[in-house]
Design a protein around this motif. Structure first.
Motif, mmCIF file in Angstrom:
data_model
loop_
_atom_site.group_PDB
_atom_site.id
_atom_site.type_symbol
_atom_site.label_atom_id
_atom_site.label_comp_id
_atom_site.label_asym_id
_atom_site.label_seq_id
_atom_site.Cartn_x
_atom_site.Cartn_y
_atom_site.Cartn_z
ATOM 1 N N THR A 8 0.872 -0.986 0.042
ATOM 2 C CA THR A 8 -0.066 0.038 -0.062
ATOM 3 C C THR A 8 0.875 1.277 0.253
ATOM 4 O OG1 THR A 8 0.088 0.220 2.466
ATOM 5 C CG2 THR A 8 -1.612 -1.387 1.421
ATOM 6 N N PRO A 9 0.453 2.266 -0.571
ATOM 7 C CA PRO A 9 1.096 3.556 -0.429
ATOM 8 C C PRO A 9 1.667 3.933 0.919
ATOM 9 C CG PRO A 9 -0.922 3.915 -1.590
ATOM 10 C CD PRO A 9 -0.917 2.537 -1.032
ATOM 11 N N ALA A 10 0.721 3.474 2.088
ATOM 12 C CA ALA A 10 1.309 3.856 3.499
ATOM 13 C C ALA A 10 2.404 2.822 3.895
ATOM 14 C CB ALA A 10 0.155 3.563 4.286
ATOM 15 N N ASP A 11 2.349 1.627 3.411
ATOM 16 C CA ASP A 11 3.614 0.642 3.449
ATOM 17 C C ASP A 11 4.847 1.233 3.067
ATOM 18 O OD1 ASP A 11 1.894 -0.923 5.012
ATOM 19 O OD2 ASP A 11 1.593 -2.346 3.510
ATOM 20 N N PHE A 21 5.547 4.306 2.180
ATOM 21 C CA PHE A 21 6.120 5.356 2.640
ATOM 22 C C PHE A 21 6.668 5.074 4.024
ATOM 23 C CE2 PHE A 21 5.923 8.757 5.952
ATOM 24 C CZ PHE A 21 6.584 9.665 5.328
ATOM 25 N N PHE A 22 6.250 4.186 4.681
ATOM 26 C CA PHE A 22 7.004 3.854 5.906
ATOM 27 C C PHE A 22 8.467 3.186 5.635
ATOM 28 C CE2 PHE A 22 2.545 3.939 8.186
ATOM 29 C CZ PHE A 22 3.100 5.039 9.185
ATOM 30 N N ASP A 23 8.354 2.227 4.641
ATOM 31 C CA ASP A 23 9.633 1.622 4.277
ATOM 32 C C ASP A 23 10.642 2.436 4.027
ATOM 33 O OD1 ASP A 23 8.341 -0.892 4.715
ATOM 34 O OD2 ASP A 23 7.856 -1.333 2.640
ATOM 35 N N ALA A 64 4.538 12.181 -1.085
ATOM 36 C CA ALA A 64 4.986 11.634 0.144
ATOM 37 C C ALA A 64 6.323 12.095 0.354
ATOM 38 C CB ALA A 64 4.826 10.280 0.055
ATOM 39 N N ALA A 86 9.450 13.030 3.010
ATOM 40 C CA ALA A 86 10.044 12.520 4.172
ATOM 41 C C ALA A 86 11.077 13.397 5.094
ATOM 42 C CB ALA A 86 10.557 11.111 3.917
#
Length: 251
Positions: free
Chosen positions: A5-8, A10-12, A192, A194
């Motif tokens: 997912t986009p959230a996954d 981004f966290f990665d 996104a 960071a």
């Protein structure tokens, strides 16, 4: 964009950047923390500056529970965040020649102090002149920036230099030019960012090093406690009274 997912993703991406900074900037983090500890031990004051979203990481270490009470925000009206209208005015002010000198001339910053300057690109006139002017006044400068911008963009200062060229110590956030970690076929621009996550972590790592270094020298770090825990207000009152001549956000 690969699977996830986009959230996954981004966290990665953010975790990957944090790991790079931890591993590749360890020596610089130690050096920066030691510089700030030296300043505190010698009776100097600490300041942090950032423009636009870079100001978020500077604000995060000022008057912060668990943080050093001596860290002061060097504020430049109109460029600290997006609290001006139009918001684009802040970006324009970063490119104004002479603004940094006017700020330093009217600020409490003096020889023997330390100033952390945060600028993702480090290419605009304001952070470059701020670093140059501070060092000319006998202030030690720590720069937090993305070194990639120095090869991926051109300087907007007439010297052709970047923030990184005028610092005693440079912390490289490793953020790619453009500050966007994700792409998607259905979205025409990368997205996104960071930089805030990484830069804020860098700042906290430096101040953690500062506190531990002071303690190793037998100096109690002037730390603040949360006002929402029992005894926190009394603790902070004591610290602020003891170090009142080096704290400017109460005036």
């Amino acid at each position: 964009m690969s699977d996830g997912t986009p959230a996954d993703l981004f966290f990665d991406a953010a975790i990957g950047l944090l790991q790079r900074v931890r591993d590749e900037e360890a020596e610089a983090i130690t050096a920066a923390g030691t510089l700030l500890a030296d300043t505190v031990a010698a009776g100097g004051r600490l300041f942090a500056f950032g423009a636009g979203h870079s100001s978020l990481a500077a604000q995060d270490v000022v008057y912060r529970a668990g943080g050093l009470a001596l860290m002061n925000l060097l504020a430049v009206p109109g460029v600290v965040g997006v609290d001006v209208t139009p918001a684009t005015l802040g970006s324009a002010l970063e490119r104004v020649d002479g603004l940094a000198s006017a700020v330093l001339d009217t600020s409490p910053v003096r020889a023997g102090d330390a100033l952390v300057i945060i600028s993702l690109s480090g290419r605009n006139a304001l952070p470059v002149e701020m670093a140059r002017g501070a060092r000319a006044r006998g202030v030690r400068v720590v720069g937090v920036t993305s070194v990639a911008y120095a090869t991926g963009t051109t300087s907007r200062h007439d010297s052709g230099t970047f923030l990184k060229d005028h610092c005693d110590i440079v912390l490289d956030s490793k953020i790619a030019v453009g500050d966007a970690e994700l792409t998607l076929d259905t979205i025409p621009a990368p997205f996104a960012p960071a930089s805030t996550v990484v830069t804020t972590a860098l700042m906290q790592a430096v101040l953690a090093t500062t506190a531990a270094t002071l303690a190793d020298r037998g100096i109690e770090p002037p730390l603040l406690r949360s006002g929402n825990v029992d005894g926190g207000h009394e603790w902070n009152t004591r610290v602020m009274t003891e170090y009142g001549d080096r704290i400017f956000y109460r005036r």
